[in-house]
Design a protein around this motif. Structure first.
Motif, mmCIF file in Angstrom:
data_model
loop_
_atom_site.group_PDB
_atom_site.id
_atom_site.type_symbol
_atom_site.label_atom_id
_atom_site.label_comp_id
_atom_site.label_asym_id
_atom_site.label_seq_id
_atom_site.Cartn_x
_atom_site.Cartn_y
_atom_site.Cartn_z
ATOM 1 N N ASP A 1 41.744 -18.856 54.599
ATOM 2 C CA ASP A 1 41.666 -19.345 53.218
ATOM 3 C C ASP A 1 42.983 -19.923 52.718
ATOM 4 O O ASP A 1 43.271 -19.868 51.526
ATOM 5 N N LEU A 2 43.779 -20.489 53.618
ATOM 6 C CA LEU A 2 45.054 -21.069 53.215
ATOM 7 C C LEU A 2 45.241 -22.407 53.914
ATOM 8 O O LEU A 2 44.906 -22.550 55.094
ATOM 9 N N ARG B 1 36.537 -18.390 52.014
ATOM 10 C CA ARG B 1 36.168 -18.050 50.634
ATOM 11 C C ARG B 1 37.357 -17.400 49.917
ATOM 12 O O ARG B 1 37.339 -16.215 49.629
ATOM 13 N N GLY B 2 38.376 -18.173 49.609
ATOM 14 C CA GLY B 2 39.554 -17.629 48.954
ATOM 15 C C GLY B 2 40.128 -18.596 47.945
ATOM 16 O O GLY B 2 39.846 -19.794 47.956
ATOM 17 N N LEU B 3 40.988 -18.083 47.081
ATOM 18 C CA LEU B 3 41.569 -18.854 45.982
ATOM 19 C C LEU B 3 42.350 -20.069 46.466
ATOM 20 O O LEU B 3 42.379 -21.112 45.806
ATOM 21 N N ALA C 1 37.901 -24.169 47.496
ATOM 22 C CA ALA C 1 38.124 -23.461 46.229
ATOM 23 C C ALA C 1 38.970 -24.303 45.279
ATOM 24 O O ALA C 1 38.690 -24.393 44.078
ATOM 25 N N GLN C 2 40.010 -24.936 45.811
ATOM 26 C CA GLN C 2 40.852 -25.769 44.964
ATOM 27 C C GLN C 2 40.129 -27.047 44.553
ATOM 28 O O GLN C 2 40.304 -27.545 43.445
ATOM 29 N N LEU C 3 39.298 -27.552 45.442
ATOM 30 C CA LEU C 3 38.509 -28.747 45.130
ATOM 31 C C LEU C 3 37.505 -28.463 44.019
ATOM 32 O O LEU C 3 37.251 -29.305 43.156
ATOM 33 N N TYR D 1 37.318 -13.582 52.639
ATOM 34 C CA TYR D 1 37.351 -15.025 52.895
ATOM 35 C C TYR D 1 36.424 -15.438 54.021
ATOM 36 O O TYR D 1 36.225 -16.615 54.268
ATOM 37 N N TYR D 2 35.809 -14.458 54.770
ATOM 38 C CA TYR D 2 34.918 -14.796 55.875
ATOM 39 C C TYR D 2 33.534 -15.215 55.375
ATOM 40 O O TYR D 2 33.042 -14.707 54.371
#
Length: 479
Positions: free
Chosen positions: A102-103, A225-227, A232-234, A293-294
């Motif tokens: 998630d990064l 599935r993370g911030l 997520a940013q999109l 995030y999985y």
């Protein structure tokens, strides 16, 4: 102009400007296979199978003080995507596309990579200034450090106590963070900059900037599935683009000619017809408290021919400790199964294939795959079907997705002969898979399917597609 006429014009504009094809961002995924790095098919398969095992077991060995980013694979098994960063001038960034993390992170100048000889670097180190740094108070900073509060992070950044108490540490940068892999690691800072995806600009996009790394010369575009993940940013800018994405991996079977074709990565929904739910076989995403995030799903069983081997309970659900389920992962090559279940599938497979073809044990040693067979004449290979929880129809795998055939030999002692190996792998004793997924669905088994991640409805879908044709169709619509 009257109000009804104005309303009609606005409606027409909406229909024209937001047709299904214009609501997506279409990006090409490129397979990173390299003929120059592997001196034989055995070497390629052994390297890939070894990295698949390391990645799978790293998911269980991670502790709470090391936030996990999933392990990028060796060349020959990953898919990359590219985007532009900044605008004066824009910097082209090429990263591994990974649904298991998630990064978004990549090397930044100056960049030092220890023990990276012989490993390819997909992108040049980017030039980033401190003007783009992220505040120690930001939620993104806390997310990158996982277990530390913003107050702790600001203290580490030497923000004075009276500033911390008054929440006035915005000028103090987020401190560097450390990530460890199964066979490498890096230290990075968090930055924000403008990112260009096709025609879309993402301002203040947050990413990790690594200046030092150990055995990891390239970066990752995390789609988990993370911030801090790319979707997520999109979604903060455009929810319809970030809440749903899919990819369709062109079938390659390690064929360097075929992998030159782009595999479509589709951000958003390109088809809103009612027939979509019939076309896709859907299964629900499972929540994982330890690894949120999985993209975990439940696997009910695998059919070999007409015989279904039921999956153990660990694969059907995820418990409160984060154990169980199957991770759908674009970054792992081969599907990993717990040992007892894997052995049951192999026994069923060998019962059908082994009575016709001789077992090739030396090929298994050279490739890390099993079972392998000498294929004399017409090969008789049973069908294989994945049965997900809540999906009664099952997903029938094309033969090339689970059985790889290639020529072996051709040296002074032996002549070339055809061999084949099953492409599912033994993930080890399920009692040792503590605090992590019970299995991983690798990208090799996902070839030739459009795999949809529907975050709004929390489900994953599979539909058999001609991926190269899908790319051509969507690309022509966009143009």
């Amino acid at each position: 102009m009257s109000s009804p006429m104005l309303l009609l014009l606005l409606l027409l504009c909406f229909i024209l400007c937001f047709s299904p094809s214009s609501q997506i961002i279409l990006l090409p995924l490129t397979h990173s296979i390299s003929n120059t790095q592997f001196n034989s098919t055995h070497h390629l398969l052994k390297s890939t199978s070894t990295r698949s095992i390391k990645r799978f077991h790293h998911q269980h060995n991670n502790n709470h003080h090391q936030p996990q980013v999933s392990l990028p694979l060796s060349p020959g098994s990953d898919y990359t995507l590219s985007f532009n960063l900044g605008s004066h001038p824009p910097q082209l960034i090429t990263l591994y596309m990974d649904t298991g993390s998630d990064l978004v992170w990549f090397p930044c100048s100056p960049f030092e990579c220890i023990l990276c000889e012989g490993k390819p670097q997909t992108t040049k180190p980017a030039n980033i200034t401190k003007a783009h740094s992220v505040s120690c108070q930001s939620p993104a900073c806390s997310a990158s450090h996982a277990t530390l509060s913003s107050s702790d992070l600001c203290a580490i950044s030497r923000c004075p106590l009276d500033f911390i108490e008054t929440s006035d540490c915005s000028s103090f940068s987020c401190p560097p963070f450390y990530y460890a892999y199964g066979d490498g690691s890096f230290v990075a800072n968090l930055y924000r900059h403008t990112l260009s995806l096709s025609s879309l600009l993402l301002h203040n996009f947050t990413f990790g900037c690594a200046h030092t790394a150990l055995a990891e010369p390239t970066g990752v575009a995390g789609f988990g599935r993370g911030l801090l993940s790319l979707p997520a940013q999109l979604s903060t800018l455009s929810p319809h683009l970030g809440n749903r994405f899919s990819y369709c991996l062109v079938s390659h079977s390690f064929d360097s000619d075929r992998v030159r074709q782009p595999s479509p990565l589709i951000l958003g929904r390109y088809d809103t017809t009612a027939g979509e739910d019939i076309e896709f076989a859907y299964t629900s995403m499972l929540s994982n408290p330890k690894h949120p995030y999985y993209y975990c799903v439940g696997l009910a069983g695998i059919s070999v021919g007409k015989k279904t081997v039921p999956a153990p309970e660990i694969l059907k659900r995820v418990d409160e400790k984060g154990n169980g389920g199957m991770v759908v992962d674009s970054g792992t090559t081969f599907t990993m199964l717990p040992e007892i279940f894997y052995n049951a599938v192999v026994a069923e497979f060998d019962k059908r294939v082994g009575r016709v073809h001789k077992r090739a044990s030396e090929i298994e040693t050279k490739t890390g795959l099993a079972p392998c067979y000498y294929l004399n004449g017409f090969s008789q290979i049973p069908t294989m079907t994945l049965h997900f929880v809540g999906n009664s129809s099952g997903v029938v795998l094309p033969r090339k997705n689970y059985f790889y055939e290639f020529l072996d030999g051709g040296d002074e002692k032996t002549r070339k002969g055809k061999v084949g190996c099953m492409m599912l792998m033994n993930g080890g004793d399920e009692t040792e898979l503590d605090g992590g997924p019970g299995a991983t669905l690798g990208n090799y088994q996902q070839q030739g399917f459009e795999v949809v991640y529907d975050l709004e409805k929390e489900r994953v879908g599979f539909a058999k597609k001609e991926c190269a044709l899908l790319w051509d169709s969507l690309n022509s619509e966009k143009n």
